[in-house]
Enzyme design. Structure first.
Site, mmCIF file in Angstrom:
data_model
loop_
_atom_site.group_PDB
_atom_site.id
_atom_site.type_symbol
_atom_site.label_atom_id
_atom_site.label_comp_id
_atom_site.label_asym_id
_atom_site.label_seq_id
_atom_site.Cartn_x
_atom_site.Cartn_y
_atom_site.Cartn_z
ATOM 1 N N ASP A 256 0.845 -1.206 0.000
ATOM 2 C CA ASP A 256 0.000 0.000 0.000
ATOM 3 C C ASP A 256 0.878 1.254 0.000
ATOM 4 O O ASP A 256 0.558 2.257 -0.628
ATOM 5 C CB ASP A 256 -0.922 0.010 1.222
ATOM 6 C CG ASP A 256 -1.791 -1.230 1.288
ATOM 7 O OD1 ASP A 256 -2.176 -1.731 0.219
ATOM 8 O OD2 ASP A 256 -2.066 -1.714 2.404
ATOM 9 N N HIS B 274 -5.551 -3.416 5.564
ATOM 10 C CA HIS B 274 -4.982 -3.754 4.261
ATOM 11 C C HIS B 274 -6.053 -4.309 3.326
ATOM 12 O O HIS B 274 -5.916 -5.388 2.762
ATOM 13 C CB HIS B 274 -3.827 -4.754 4.433
ATOM 14 C CG HIS B 274 -3.261 -5.219 3.127
ATOM 15 N ND1 HIS B 274 -2.600 -4.357 2.277
ATOM 16 C CD2 HIS B 274 -3.269 -6.420 2.515
ATOM 17 C CE1 HIS B 274 -2.241 -5.023 1.199
ATOM 18 N NE2 HIS B 274 -2.623 -6.281 1.321
#
Ligand code: NAI
Length: 334
Positions: free
Chosen positions: A155, A186
């Site tokens: 990310d 996530h």
């Protein structure tokens, strides 16, 4: 001597990650375990000249626990990308049932065979597989809150690259590394990009929202483009490598390093974590400081805009649900 073991080493992430770690001088022994193909992968990598020992392990059958025992024994760090990846139309949650079982059984072996290892979990959904790992280790009486990490680094890589794209590459991604980060969870909108002073480069909400959406759902771009043949592998291997390479400085050279990972925050030393996080969730991805013993400190990023705070509050709710899914998988629903 540092031994690193990859569980799921023959897969889409496992193979490029094995290659990268084969080239890492901080690792003295690389152990590659998978239910298929690792003997071939390690034979191939063993032709790359380095002083590192390398060995591939494949179990003889489902009841063979001896092979994984040998693969894991003496490991200082265990990286887990085992499981199935997303196909088009699947969310990370759809993976839950299969990957939850895989992670639980692998962590059981880690807990028995190398309970002191640093454990890096890549298998999705990370928001749930990390609590599964924690609960399984607790059951075995070997849980160390300082050494279990859910890898959310991809990310961060995406944020660095996509932010640079949005700024028409006027800023290098190297400058963005260490300056921007993602916190939260996530998956989808549990991911909260925190872009600090780069906020002032966005004059309209539309381009900012586009950036946030692209980071949160960046994985979908890859799943769609691969058209049924997997999810992010090469970028994920790079992300895991960045995390592990950094962690190795702490493990091998006792350096104090900074990272970001999805961790169990309630049993760790924390600094300035807002009550709206600690009241509602035991897990969150946040900046952490690590030394040879593991996580020393979990911190909240210095400054968040009003929008970022709102996204963080939303992420707390999402993470809470995913965490209880993982917890219930190990203990049974109440
Ligand atoms: P893949 O299917 O290419 O590889 C997975 C490997 O795991 C296969 O080689 C398979 O044989 C192995 N495996 C399955 N069960 C196992 C077991 N019980 N023991 C040992 N090995 C076992 O999948 P890929 O693309 O490498 O993805 C792996 C995982 O990583 C997926 O869960 C995926 O969703 C996740 N992922 C996580 C990301 C993150 O940012 N944390 C990003 C991208 C993917």
């Amino acid at each position: 001597m540092v031994k690193a073991t990859i569980l799921g080493a023959a897969g889409g992430i496992g193979q490029p990650l094995s290659l990268l770690l084969r080239l890492n001088k901080k690792i003295d022994e690389l152990s590659l375990y998978d239910i298929v193909n690792t003997v071939g992968v390690s034979a191939d990598l063993s032709h790359i000249p380095t002083p590192q020992l390398i060995k591939g392990y494949v179990p003889k059958d489902k009841s063979d626990n001896e092979t994984i025992k040998i693969a894991l024994q003496g490991s200082d760090i265990v990286i887990i990308p085992a499981g199935i990846p997303r196909k088009p139309g699947m969310t990370r949650d759809d993976l839950f049932k299969i990957n939850a079982g895989i992670v639980k059984s692998l962590i059981h072996q880690v807990g028995i065979n190398c309970p002191n290892a640093f454990i890096c979990i890549i298998s999705n959904p990370v928001n749930s597989t990390v609590p599964i790992a924690v609960e399984e280790l607790k059951k075995l009486g070997v849980y160390n809150p300082k050494k279990v990490f859910g890898i959310t680094t991809l990310d961060n890589l995406r944020l660095e690259q996509f932010l640079s794209d949005s700024l028409n590459n006027k800023v290098s991604t190297t400058d963005l590394y260490n300056d921007v980060l993602t916190i939260g969870g996530h998956s989808g909108d549990s991911i909260v990009p925190v872009i600090n002073s780069w906020n002032k480069n966005f004059n309209d909400n539309e381009s900012y929202d586009k950036l946030i959406n692209r980071v949160q759902f960046g994985g979908d771009e890859v799943v769609k483009a691969k058209d049924g043949k997997g999810s992010a592998t090469l970028s994920m291997a790079t992300a895991a490598y960045r995390f592990v390479d950094n962690l190795l400085d702490a493990i091998k050279f006792n350096k104090i390093i900074k990272e970001v990972a999805f961790v169990k925050i309630d049993e760790l030393e924390t600094f300035k974590l807002p009550f709206f996080i600690t009241k509602h969730t035991q897990y969150f991805s946040l900046p952490i400081t690590i030394d040879q013993e593991g996580i020393k400190l979990v911190e909240f990023p210095g400054y968040l805009t009003e929008k970022e705070v709102l996204m963080t509050k939303h992420a707390v709710e999402k993470v809470k649900v995913d965490v209880s899914k993982g917890f219930n998988f190990v203990h049974g629903s109440k």
